[in-house]
Design a protein around this motif. Structure first.
Motif, PDB file in Angstrom:
ATOM      1  N   PRO A  61      13.237 -10.973  53.985  1.00 25.09           N
ATOM      2  CA  PRO A  61      12.049 -10.413  53.321  1.00 25.09           C
ATOM      3  C   PRO A  61      12.348  -9.119  52.586  1.00 25.09           C
ATOM      4  CG  PRO A  61      11.936 -10.033  55.683  1.00 25.09           C
ATOM      5  CD  PRO A  61      13.126 -10.926  55.451  1.00 25.09           C
ATOM      6  N   VAL A  62      13.443  -8.486  52.946  1.00 23.13           N
ATOM      7  CA  VAL A  62      13.836  -7.249  52.274  1.00 23.13           C
ATOM      8  C   VAL A  62      14.597  -7.594  50.999  1.00 23.13           C
ATOM      9  CG1 VAL A  62      15.159  -5.108  52.451  1.00 23.13           C
ATOM     10  CG2 VAL A  62      13.961  -6.014  54.468  1.00 23.13           C
ATOM     11  N   LYS A  63      14.140  -7.040  49.884  1.00 23.10           N
ATOM     12  CA  LYS A  63      14.818  -7.236  48.602  1.00 23.10           C
ATOM     13  C   LYS A  63      15.516  -5.935  48.228  1.00 23.10           C
ATOM     14  CE  LYS A  63      12.859 -11.235  48.580  1.00 23.10           C
ATOM     15  NZ  LYS A  63      13.632 -12.383  49.106  1.00 23.10           N
ATOM     16  N   TYR A  64      16.735  -6.069  47.784  1.00 23.51           N
ATOM     17  CA  TYR A  64      17.536  -4.911  47.412  1.00 23.51           C
ATOM     18  C   TYR A  64      17.548  -4.805  45.896  1.00 23.51           C
ATOM     19  CZ  TYR A  64      18.990  -5.415  52.265  1.00 23.51           C
ATOM     20  OH  TYR A  64      18.992  -5.524  53.638  1.00 23.51           O
ATOM     21  N   HIS A  65      17.010  -3.739  45.370  1.00 21.99           N
ATOM     22  CA  HIS A  65      16.875  -3.553  43.932  1.00 21.99           C
ATOM     23  C   HIS A  65      17.926  -2.565  43.437  1.00 21.99           C
ATOM     24  CE1 HIS A  65      12.616  -5.184  43.184  1.00 21.99           C
ATOM     25  NE2 HIS A  65      12.861  -5.415  44.459  1.00 21.99           N
ATOM     26  N   THR A  66      18.298  -2.732  42.185  1.00 21.20           N
ATOM     27  CA  THR A  66      19.078  -1.727  41.475  1.00 21.20           C
ATOM     28  C   THR A  66      18.651  -1.778  40.018  1.00 21.20           C
ATOM     29  OG1 THR A  66      21.299  -0.812  41.141  1.00 21.20           O
ATOM     30  CG2 THR A  66      21.057  -3.206  40.907  1.00 21.20           C
ATOM     31  N   LYS A  67      19.180  -0.863  39.223  1.00 19.37           N
ATOM     32  CA  LYS A  67      18.788  -0.818  37.817  1.00 19.37           C
ATOM     33  C   LYS A  67      19.286  -2.062  37.094  1.00 19.37           C
ATOM     34  CE  LYS A  67      22.895   1.563  36.126  1.00 19.37           C
ATOM     35  NZ  LYS A  67      23.427   2.670  35.340  1.00 19.37           N
ATOM     36  N   ALA A  68      18.763  -2.273  35.899  1.00 23.49           N
ATOM     37  CA  ALA A  68      19.151  -3.444  35.103  1.00 23.49           C
ATOM     38  C   ALA A  68      20.659  -3.446  34.868  1.00 23.49           C
ATOM     39  CB  ALA A  68      18.407  -3.430  33.771  1.00 23.49           C
ATOM     40  N   MET A  69      21.281  -4.554  35.184  1.00 17.50           N
ATOM     41  CA  MET A  69      22.708  -4.731  34.914  1.00 17.50           C
ATOM     42  C   MET A  69      22.967  -6.218  34.756  1.00 17.50           C
ATOM     43  SD  MET A  69      24.601  -4.412  38.606  1.00 17.50           S
ATOM     44  CE  MET A  69      24.464  -5.789  39.762  1.00 17.50           C
ATOM     45  N   SER A  70      24.108  -6.547  34.178  1.00 15.98           N
ATOM     46  CA  SER A  70      24.512  -7.946  34.046  1.00 15.98           C
ATOM     47  C   SER A  70      25.749  -8.187  34.889  1.00 15.98           C
ATOM     48  CB  SER A  70      24.789  -8.304  32.590  1.00 15.98           C
ATOM     49  OG  SER A  70      25.894  -7.558  32.097  1.00 15.98           O
ATOM     50  N   ASN A  71      25.832  -9.395  35.435  1.00 16.50           N
ATOM     51  CA  ASN A  71      26.947  -9.751  36.305  1.00 16.50           C
ATOM     52  C   ASN A  71      27.268 -11.230  36.130  1.00 16.50           C
ATOM     53  OD1 ASN A  71      26.990 -11.093  39.440  1.00 16.50           O
ATOM     54  ND2 ASN A  71      28.718  -9.818  38.820  1.00 16.50           N
ATOM     55  N   PHE A  72      28.535 -11.521  35.915  1.00 11.90           N
ATOM     56  CA  PHE A  72      28.978 -12.912  35.826  1.00 11.90           C
ATOM     57  C   PHE A  72      29.866 -13.307  36.994  1.00 11.90           C
ATOM     58  CE2 PHE A  72      27.613 -11.889  31.585  1.00 11.90           C
ATOM     59  CZ  PHE A  72      26.991 -13.050  31.164  1.00 11.90           C
ATOM     60  N   HIS A  73      30.676 -12.367  37.490  1.00  8.44           N
ATOM     61  CA  HIS A  73      31.613 -12.710  38.559  1.00  8.44           C
ATOM     62  C   HIS A  73      31.605 -11.630  39.639  1.00  8.44           C
ATOM     63  CE1 HIS A  73      33.336 -14.631  34.849  1.00  8.44           C
ATOM     64  NE2 HIS A  73      33.221 -15.674  35.646  1.00  8.44           N
ATOM     65  N   GLN A  74      31.593 -12.091  40.890  1.00  4.61           N
ATOM     66  CA  GLN A  74      31.732 -11.184  42.022  1.00  4.61           C
ATOM     67  C   GLN A  74      33.193 -11.130  42.464  1.00  4.61           C
ATOM     68  OE1 GLN A  74      29.351 -13.913  42.355  1.00  4.61           O
ATOM     69  NE2 GLN A  74      28.089 -12.550  41.112  1.00  4.61           N
ATOM     70  N   ILE A  75      33.536 -10.065  43.162  1.00  7.47           N
ATOM     71  CA  ILE A  75      34.903  -9.892  43.656  1.00  7.47           C
ATOM     72  C   ILE A  75      34.997 -10.369  45.103  1.00  7.47           C
ATOM     73  CG2 ILE A  75      36.785  -8.248  44.024  1.00  7.47           C
ATOM     74  CD1 ILE A  75      35.254  -6.402  41.975  1.00  7.47           C
ATOM     75  N   ASN A  76      34.115  -9.821  45.953  1.00  9.66           N
ATOM     76  CA  ASN A  76      34.108 -10.185  47.371  1.00  9.66           C
ATOM     77  C   ASN A  76      32.846  -9.598  47.996  1.00  9.66           C
ATOM     78  OD1 ASN A  76      34.986 -11.305  49.772  1.00  9.66           O
ATOM     79  ND2 ASN A  76      36.639  -9.831  50.128  1.00  9.66           N
ATOM     80  N   ALA A  77      32.489 -10.080  49.186  1.00 11.73           N
ATOM     81  CA  ALA A  77      31.382  -9.518  49.959  1.00 11.73           C
ATOM     82  C   ALA A  77      31.740  -9.648  51.430  1.00 11.73           C
ATOM     83  CB  ALA A  77      30.071 -10.235  49.649  1.00 11.73           C
ATOM     84  N   PHE A  78      31.452  -8.596  52.212  1.00 13.76           N
ATOM     85  CA  PHE A  78      31.755  -8.657  53.639  1.00 13.76           C
ATOM     86  C   PHE A  78      30.796  -7.752  54.406  1.00 13.76           C
ATOM     87  CE2 PHE A  78      34.365  -5.310  51.817  1.00 13.76           C
ATOM     88  CZ  PHE A  78      34.307  -4.278  52.733  1.00 13.76           C
ATOM     89  N   GLU A  79      30.660  -8.062  55.685  1.00 14.17           N
ATOM     90  CA  GLU A  79      29.759  -7.313  56.561  1.00 14.17           C
ATOM     91  C   GLU A  79      30.571  -6.435  57.503  1.00 14.17           C
ATOM     92  OE1 GLU A  79      27.267 -10.384  58.438  1.00 14.17           O
ATOM     93  OE2 GLU A  79      27.794 -11.569  56.673  1.00 14.17           O
ATOM     94  N   GLU A  80      30.074  -5.225  57.717  1.00 17.54           N
ATOM     95  CA  GLU A  80      30.773  -4.293  58.599  1.00 17.54           C
ATOM     96  C   GLU A  80      29.810  -3.195  59.031  1.00 17.54           C
ATOM     97  OE1 GLU A  80      35.310  -3.165  58.295  1.00 17.54           O
ATOM     98  OE2 GLU A  80      34.154  -1.734  57.097  1.00 17.54           O
ATOM     99  N   ASP A  81      29.712  -2.983  60.345  1.00 18.24           N
ATOM    100  CA  ASP A  81      28.922  -1.884  60.912  1.00 18.24           C
ATOM    101  C   ASP A  81      27.468  -1.894  60.444  1.00 18.24           C
ATOM    102  OD1 ASP A  81      31.276  -0.998  62.156  1.00 18.24           O
ATOM    103  OD2 ASP A  81      31.820   0.223  60.415  1.00 18.24           O
ATOM    104  N   GLY A  82      26.878  -3.084  60.331  1.00 22.96           N
ATOM    105  CA  GLY A  82      25.472  -3.163  59.962  1.00 22.96           C
ATOM    106  C   GLY A  82      25.199  -3.076  58.474  1.00 22.96           C
ATOM    107  N   PHE A  83      26.251  -3.142  57.663  1.00 22.54           N
ATOM    108  CA  PHE A  83      26.102  -3.105  56.206  1.00 22.54           C
ATOM    109  C   PHE A  83      26.750  -4.345  55.596  1.00 22.54           C
ATOM    110  CE2 PHE A  83      26.052   1.334  57.527  1.00 22.54           C
ATOM    111  CZ  PHE A  83      24.961   1.843  56.834  1.00 22.54           C
ATOM    112  N   LEU A  84      26.266  -4.731  54.437  1.00 23.30           N
ATOM    113  CA  LEU A  84      26.912  -5.763  53.644  1.00 23.30           C
ATOM    114  C   LEU A  84      27.445  -5.112  52.385  1.00 23.30           C
ATOM    115  CD1 LEU A  84      25.680  -9.374  52.977  1.00 23.30           C
ATOM    116  CD2 LEU A  84      26.673  -8.039  51.135  1.00 23.30           C
ATOM    117  N   MET A  85      28.763  -5.144  52.230  1.00 29.40           N
ATOM    118  CA  MET A  85      29.404  -4.605  51.037  1.00 29.40           C
ATOM    119  C   MET A  85      29.466  -5.707  49.978  1.00 29.40           C
ATOM    120  SD  MET A  85      29.801  -2.184  53.132  1.00 29.40           S
ATOM    121  CE  MET A  85      30.595  -3.042  54.479  1.00 29.40           C
ATOM    122  N   LEU A  86      28.924  -5.416  48.820  1.00 25.44           N
ATOM    123  CA  LEU A  86      28.866  -6.377  47.724  1.00 25.44           C
ATOM    124  C   LEU A  86      29.647  -5.811  46.546  1.00 25.44           C
ATOM    125  CD1 LEU A  86      27.702  -8.914  46.353  1.00 25.44           C
ATOM    126  CD2 LEU A  86      25.641  -7.587  45.841  1.00 25.44           C
TER     127      LEU A  86
END
Length: 550
Positions: A315-340
């Motif tokens: 239910p929580v949505k994470y917002h940021t300013k307008a940006m464009s993205n085509f490819h991600q590098i990696n994502a991982f969870e650590e200490d209660g955070f998700l690194m994107l």
């Protein structure tokens, strides 16, 4: 590199590294011209040394034919899929290629004209039909193309040529022959899927696809099991984990890929929007789907988190300013955070730049096209996972040491985030970074140190880069006038460290005829080990995969 004034969210300010002031760019017109297929393997001349432990096929996909008869495609993405194979064994390399035998390719070839509409090109009514039939055909919906020219992907151990419509083609990686056309919509209620699935260690595949129906438009998270029930299985057992309604219901976002951590799929809803009405009426107006995609910088980018095991959307949505993205590098969870970690730009108009007319320009006209493009840079967002009604508001929730990213709770279901740069100022000298790759088998969904990509001092990649997150240092491979493809990391079978292996990249030389080579770099030192020269012309492609063989 100069700093150009741009307008962003109503503020007139200067952004270093977003735009450039390049002059004297080399023509790359030869990188987007048609070529012939080479179905029988040809030998290459190896210079230097190619490690003998590399045994497999580098498979590449991309457009290879840009016209039929007197009719020409408008956009780079429209060209007919040409499949490439660099077979590596015992330090030697052979090459072959085949056009994907899609229905689009077969129909266009049979009539020697464009019969099937593509991303930026609408097929004109058949002149052999009556005037009335041609008139009525203007009111038909454009049928999705099966010209799968984006990448090679795997499901249940099989390789598929893939694009972003509902059609893929199973391909024999040994022969490059087209085996079977597969329609996603015959298995689950989606109208397409990305060409960038993610994989769990057991082979379970995840993807995303839109659906358009009586109940509206939805983004769908897809799961494909790794097991086969029958030898000829394709997508049997695929299921939709969840469906998400667009924030702007009539104007869904375009997306090319998505991110995945150990427990979450992360969908990035960006303000690159699709005007559905324009898509529906494109045959009537004669304008391609590309004309219906536009950038709306007034809207936020929103990160949606979907739990992979339950299919529940956070239910929580994470917002940021307008940006464009085509490819991600990696994502991982650590200490209660998700690194994107992803590659992003502060503008979203890149798609419109890549029409063939622009890519074939030269001189000042080419410089002008490039200088209007916003550069793409690697960034990290830190998303706090345990947001409750007790979580304090209006303070930075990112407590990770040495991280400059922020995450601030605005309401109980909204967190606003800012990013941390995953690079130093020196990356600006390479024009930013795209086509990111990691040691996927070892590091996907896990903490990691290295990623690789192309530097973009041109409309296409003109250097290879290795980024070290410890100190944000760069190693590069660059030779003027050479244009390398997306780097593919192949791990050493005896390696114990993350960067023990090689980087494979296909390098093109537009100023020379039949001057292509497969480049092999030592991934640790980023020094050239060898190259396999093949006397052919190859257009610049998109994505691929390495298929290990015995």
């Amino acid at each position: 590199m100069s700093c150009t004034k741009i307008q962003t969210s109503g503020e007139d300010h200067c952004k270093v590294g977003c735009y450039t002031d390049a002059h004297g760019l080399q023509s790359i017109a030869n990188l987007v011209r048609s070529t012939e297929e080479i179905p029988e393997p040809i030998s290459t001349q190896v210079k230097g040394t190619i490690p003998t432990w590399i045994c497999g096929n580098l498979l590449r996909n991309g457009p290879g034919k840009f016209e039929f008869g007197n009719e020409h495609f408008n956009h780079w993405f429209d060209g007919m899929a040409l499949l490439h194979q660099f077979k590596i064994k015992d330090g030697q390399v052979t090459y072959k290629s085949r056009f994907l035998r899609s229905d689009a390719y077969k129909q266009n070839s049979e009539r020697d004209r464009i019969m099937v509409s593509e991303f930026g090109t609408v097929a004109m009514p058949d002149p052999c039909k009556s005037i009335f039939q041609r008139f009525l055909s203007r009111f038909e919906m454009i049928k999705p193309t099966d010209n799968a020219s984006v990448s090679f992907v795997k499901y249940k151990g099989d390789y598929y040529a893939s694009t972003e419509t509902n059609f893929m083609h199973k391909v024999d990686p040994a022969t490059l022959e087209t085996v079977e056309k597969v329609d996603w919509s015959q298995f689950i209620a989606v109208n397409g899927a990305t060409a960038h699935p993610h994989y769990d260690p057991d082979g379970t595949a995840y993807n995303m696809g839109n659906s358009y129906g009586a109940k509206g438009i939805f983004y769908n998270i897809i799961c494909v099991p790794p097991e086969r029930e029958l030898a000829d299985d394709t997508l049997q057992g695929a299921k939709v984990l969840c469906s998400i309604a667009p924030t702007d219901k009539g104007k869904p976002s375009y997306y090319h890929s998505f991110a995945m951590s150990q427990n979450y799929v992360v969908f990035i809803e960006q303000p690159i929007k699709m005007n559905v009405w324009k898509i529906v009426t494109s045959k009537l107006t004669g304008k391609g789907i590309s004309d219906a995609i536009y950038w709306d910088p007034t809207q936020d980018t929103i990160f949606h988190l979907i739990h992979k095991q339950t299919g529940k959307v956070s239910p929580v949505k994470y917002h940021t300013k307008a940006m464009s993205n085509f490819h991600q590098i990696n994502a991982f969870e650590e200490d209660g955070f998700l690194m994107l970690d992803l590659c992003a730009a502060d503008d979203g108009q890149a798609i419109s730049v890549y029409n063939l007319q622009n890519m074939r320009k030269s001189g000042e006209a080419l410089d002008e096209v490039y200088n209007k493009m916003c550069r793409v840079f690697p960034r990290r967002f830190v998303l706090p996972l345990n947001i409750t009604s007790e979580t304090p508001m209006d303070q930075n929730l990112n407590t990770r040491p040495n991280s400059t990213a922020t995450a601030t709770k605005v309401t109980n279901d909204k967190v606003f985030c800012t990013f941390e740069n995953l690079h130093g100022d020196d990356l600006e000298e390479f024009g930013g970074l795209e086509f990111p790759q990691i040691n996927y088998k070892r590091c996907n969904t896990k903490p990691y140190r290295y990623f690789y990509g192309c530097g973009f001092r041109h409309l296409v990649g003109d250097s290879l880069l290795k980024m070290d997150l410890e100190g944000k240092k760069i190693k590069s491979w660059y030779q003027p006038g050479l244009f390398p493809s997306e780097p593919v990391f192949v791990p050493s079978p005896e390696g114990t460290e993350e960067d023990e292996g090689v980087i494979l990249s296909v390098v093109l030389i537009p100023t020379e005829d039949k001057a292509t080579f497969l480049l092999v770099l030592d991934a640790k030192s980023f020094e050239e080990l060898g190259r396999a020269e093949v006397p052919i012309n190859i257009p610049y492609g998109f994505h691929g995969a390495f298929q290990p063989t015995d």
